[in-house]
Design a protein around this motif. Sequence first.
Motif, mmCIF file in Angstrom:
data_model
loop_
_atom_site.group_PDB
_atom_site.id
_atom_site.type_symbol
_atom_site.label_atom_id
_atom_site.label_comp_id
_atom_site.label_asym_id
_atom_site.label_seq_id
_atom_site.Cartn_x
_atom_site.Cartn_y
_atom_site.Cartn_z
ATOM 1 N N THR A 132 0.835 -1.203 0.000
ATOM 2 C CA THR A 132 0.000 0.000 0.000
ATOM 3 C C THR A 132 0.868 1.250 0.000
ATOM 4 O O THR A 132 0.628 2.190 -0.770
ATOM 5 N N ALA A 133 1.891 1.266 0.837
ATOM 6 C CA ALA A 133 2.788 2.419 0.897
ATOM 7 C C ALA A 133 3.495 2.628 -0.434
ATOM 8 O O ALA A 133 3.673 3.765 -0.893
ATOM 9 N N GLY A 134 3.904 1.532 -1.083
ATOM 10 C CA GLY A 134 4.561 1.652 -2.379
ATOM 11 C C GLY A 134 3.643 2.224 -3.435
ATOM 12 O O GLY A 134 4.046 3.091 -4.230
ATOM 13 N N ALA A 135 2.385 1.750 -3.456
ATOM 14 C CA ALA A 135 1.419 2.287 -4.410
ATOM 15 C C ALA A 135 1.178 3.771 -4.148
ATOM 16 O O ALA A 135 1.073 4.579 -5.085
ATOM 17 N N CYS A 136 1.108 4.140 -2.882
ATOM 18 C CA CYS A 136 0.893 5.548 -2.530
ATOM 19 C C CYS A 136 2.038 6.427 -3.024
ATOM 20 O O CYS A 136 1.816 7.566 -3.464
ATOM 21 N N LEU A 137 3.264 5.928 -2.943
ATOM 22 C CA LEU A 137 4.407 6.703 -3.422
ATOM 23 C C LEU A 137 4.259 7.055 -4.892
ATOM 24 O O LEU A 137 4.487 8.200 -5.298
ATOM 25 N N SER A 138 3.878 6.082 -5.695
ATOM 26 C CA SER A 138 3.739 6.336 -7.130
ATOM 27 C C SER A 138 2.567 7.269 -7.417
ATOM 28 O O SER A 138 2.662 8.154 -8.268
ATOM 29 N N ILE A 139 1.476 7.064 -6.719
ATOM 30 C CA ILE A 139 0.308 7.941 -6.914
ATOM 31 C C ILE A 139 0.656 9.367 -6.524
ATOM 32 O O ILE A 139 0.364 10.328 -7.249
ATOM 33 N N LYS A 140 1.293 9.516 -5.362
ATOM 34 C CA LYS A 140 1.641 10.853 -4.883
ATOM 35 C C LYS A 140 2.580 11.569 -5.861
ATOM 36 O O LYS A 140 2.441 12.771 -6.127
ATOM 37 N N ALA A 141 3.535 10.852 -6.420
ATOM 38 C CA ALA A 141 4.550 11.483 -7.275
ATOM 39 C C ALA A 141 4.077 11.717 -8.699
ATOM 40 O O ALA A 141 4.558 12.649 -9.352
ATOM 41 N N HIS A 142 3.126 10.916 -9.189
ATOM 42 C CA HIS A 142 2.839 10.954 -10.622
ATOM 43 C C HIS A 142 1.380 11.127 -11.014
ATOM 44 O O HIS A 142 1.110 11.465 -12.170
ATOM 45 N N ALA A 143 0.461 10.873 -10.113
ATOM 46 C CA ALA A 143 -0.956 10.931 -10.498
ATOM 47 C C ALA A 143 -1.469 12.363 -10.516
ATOM 48 O O ALA A 143 -0.855 13.285 -9.949
ATOM 49 N N SER A 144 -2.613 12.545 -11.132
ATOM 50 C CA SER A 144 -3.267 13.858 -11.143
ATOM 51 C C SER A 144 -3.746 14.203 -9.745
ATOM 52 O O SER A 144 -3.917 13.327 -8.890
ATOM 53 N N GLU A 145 -3.981 15.477 -9.514
ATOM 54 C CA GLU A 145 -4.463 15.903 -8.207
ATOM 55 C C GLU A 145 -5.818 15.266 -7.895
ATOM 56 O O GLU A 145 -6.107 14.918 -6.740
ATOM 57 N N GLU A 146 -6.634 15.082 -8.913
ATOM 58 C CA GLU A 146 -7.939 14.449 -8.700
ATOM 59 C C GLU A 146 -7.779 13.024 -8.170
ATOM 60 O O GLU A 146 -8.474 12.623 -7.222
ATOM 61 N N LEU A 147 -6.865 12.260 -8.766
ATOM 62 C CA LEU A 147 -6.649 10.896 -8.303
ATOM 63 C C LEU A 147 -6.038 10.881 -6.902
ATOM 64 O O LEU A 147 -6.394 10.037 -6.062
ATOM 65 N N LYS A 148 -5.132 11.796 -6.625
ATOM 66 C CA LYS A 148 -4.552 11.870 -5.283
ATOM 67 C C LYS A 148 -5.631 12.126 -4.236
ATOM 68 O O LYS A 148 -5.678 11.457 -3.196
ATOM 69 N N GLN A 149 -6.470 13.089 -4.495
ATOM 70 C CA GLN A 149 -7.509 13.442 -3.531
ATOM 71 C C GLN A 149 -8.505 12.294 -3.332
ATOM 72 O O GLN A 149 -9.003 12.071 -2.231
ATOM 73 N N ARG A 150 -8.756 11.571 -4.405
ATOM 74 C CA ARG A 150 -9.774 10.527 -4.333
ATOM 75 C C ARG A 150 -9.262 9.274 -3.636
ATOM 76 O O ARG A 150 -10.027 8.600 -2.932
ATOM 77 N N TYR A 151 -7.975 8.961 -3.794
ATOM 78 C CA TYR A 151 -7.497 7.658 -3.326
ATOM 79 C C TYR A 151 -6.537 7.715 -2.138
ATOM 80 O O TYR A 151 -6.568 6.835 -1.281
ATOM 81 N N LEU A 152 -5.661 8.699 -2.074
ATOM 82 C CA LEU A 152 -4.618 8.672 -1.051
ATOM 83 C C LEU A 152 -5.145 8.719 0.386
ATOM 84 O O LEU A 152 -4.641 7.967 1.242
ATOM 85 N N PRO A 153 -6.124 9.575 0.724
ATOM 86 C CA PRO A 153 -6.553 9.616 2.132
ATOM 87 C C PRO A 153 -7.002 8.256 2.668
ATOM 88 O O PRO A 153 -6.622 7.863 3.780
ATOM 89 N N ASN A 154 -7.805 7.536 1.897
ATOM 90 C CA ASN A 154 -8.277 6.231 2.373
ATOM 91 C C ASN A 154 -7.174 5.180 2.361
ATOM 92 O O ASN A 154 -7.209 4.224 3.152
ATOM 93 N N MET A 155 -6.197 5.335 1.477
ATOM 94 C CA MET A 155 -5.075 4.385 1.475
ATOM 95 C C MET A 155 -4.161 4.642 2.661
ATOM 96 O O MET A 155 -3.744 3.705 3.363
ATOM 97 N N TYR A 156 -3.831 5.902 2.935
ATOM 98 C CA TYR A 156 -3.017 6.218 4.101
ATOM 99 C C TYR A 156 -3.717 5.816 5.395
ATOM 100 O O TYR A 156 -3.069 5.398 6.360
ATOM 101 N N ALA A 157 -5.030 5.922 5.406
ATOM 102 C CA ALA A 157 -5.793 5.583 6.611
ATOM 103 C C ALA A 157 -5.950 4.077 6.792
ATOM 104 O O ALA A 157 -6.435 3.622 7.834
ATOM 105 N N GLY A 158 -5.551 3.303 5.784
ATOM 106 C CA GLY A 158 -5.692 1.859 5.876
ATOM 107 C C GLY A 158 -7.093 1.372 5.591
ATOM 108 O O GLY A 158 -7.387 0.180 5.758
#
Length: 592
Positions: A132-158
């Motif tokens: 999960t942390a690895g996927a978050c790294l790639s999303i954070k560094a390369h995804a659009s802001e829309e994808l970051k906002q939609r997916y990262l909070p719930n992934m970081y929260a587990g």
Amino acid sequence: MSDYKAPLRDMRFVLNEVFQVSRLWAQLPGLADVIDEETAAAILEEAGKISGEVIAPLNRATDEQGCTWSNGSVTAPDGFAQAYQAFAGGGWVGVGGDPQYGGMGMPKAISAQVEEMVNSASLSFGLYPMLTAGACLSIKAHASEELKQRYLPNMYAGIWTGSMCLTEAHAGTDLGLIRTRAEPQADGSYKVSGSKIFITGGDHDLTENIIHLVLARLPDAPAGPKGISLFLVPKVLVNADGSLGEHNALSCGSIEHKMGIKASATCVMNFDGATGWIVDAPNKGLAAMFTMMNYERLGVGIQGLAQGERSYQNAVAYARDRLQSRAPTGAQNKDHSADPIIVHPDVRRMLLTMKALNEGGRAFSSYVALQLDIAKYSEDDITRTRAQELVSLLTPVAKAFLTDMGLETTLHGQMIFGGHGYIREWGQEQLVRDVRITQIYEGTNGIQSLDLAGRKIVGSGGALYRLFASEIRNFTASACADLDEFTKPLNAAVDTLDELTAWLLDRAQNNPNEIGAASVEYLHVFGYTAYAYMWARMAKAVMSGDAEDDFYTSKLATARFYFARLLPRIHSLSASAKAGSDCLYELQADQF
């Protein structure tokens, strides 16, 4: 299996006394207001508790039960779901995540210690938050802001987990051969179709959604690795308001029946026109993937260290308790019919080897983690570039050497148990089975050796090597005379590595086979020398401590053992590397 106790004292020693991380953090703008020595100690203390009290007790039973697959769905073994909820509830999934999206924002030097503790407790469990942390790294560094906002909070929260879907049955290391396709749609999404194998955490029942990052080709993509794109493909589609919608067109075709890490779901994943969104730009998938690779490969190295630590703790407890024969110098335990086996020289050799490799590995993994932090947070271009180059050089060493030493350490632990180490009751055989995968996934250790020798050493004309070697030379030149017993053999080891590096650079000019023929031995010479540098730095820190403190006297004695009994391995390794490639090619293929 004995109870696992996080080695917090040693972690604090490495961070605070050897590397003095609080001074570094104070100089890095992104960390100065986030972390200090007191906060770090509190975080590690809590991580040690959840690892030792919640996760570790599940390790053997979940290995016995394993994951199960039925009708396209995977069920994790009993206790994992509850443990994962407790782990996620403490914020541990997002310990290194960006605070803007709900992560803790801790430096890698801290998350590396957390990773060690979790993976010592249960390697199978630790893989779920790691991916999960690895996927978050790639999303954070390369995804659009829309994808970051939609997916990262719930992934970081587990609440959601992540997976990396790279490998295909016909394409292992050579990702340029992948066939999974992605068809663009009018709404900006893509339809992803293909099959992936060996997908860690591809399906399970720990969370309500799994966010897959999938490598695929666009219809007009060029051949080879330059034509690979990365796509975010959720198991369950997410509505505009953040709620979960329909199940996506993907499924788990089966799970692998493995030698070890049986409580980790290793899946065959089938994508049948699944809806996904591109991460970064078309044909830039490998760049997005490699963003997380340095972190992930260090993480795998830490897994090897973690299993070695658990093995050592088990073996020490057993060696102190198991009565067999008398000490060579006469009875030590006169009230009993035999002495504990810890009195025997060979048992001590194995225990000290384990201790020296674990503690050297912990210092080395922390050192690499610090370079990642400097590369990420420093505002000075020269400092940041130097750290990036060191990370590039040392990542294959961290992955391969830590895991090779992890296997050696678990095998020593098993041997100390004798026959009891071969049966399931004591847990040592599970550590041997579990640690073996760390040498294989995230790029086999042979591939890591080729990366070091070919890309990093020969590819840079030796420049990256000289960067690290000069740091060691500067350390030994500035050390006081009290450190001579460590700095002199360290300098001699660097001399040996200098000579081997020059030999490799010379021979590679005329025969490309020489790189692959020497690469594994070269990496090991490099690894033992790097550990010697770590042990010399630890010895320096010890000399500033309380000379009567058992921790410091033990550390100094272990340093002496490393230099006397383990560092000399470089001489036979160097001779083997210099034997060249000709002897590998005397046989024709049909003569094997």
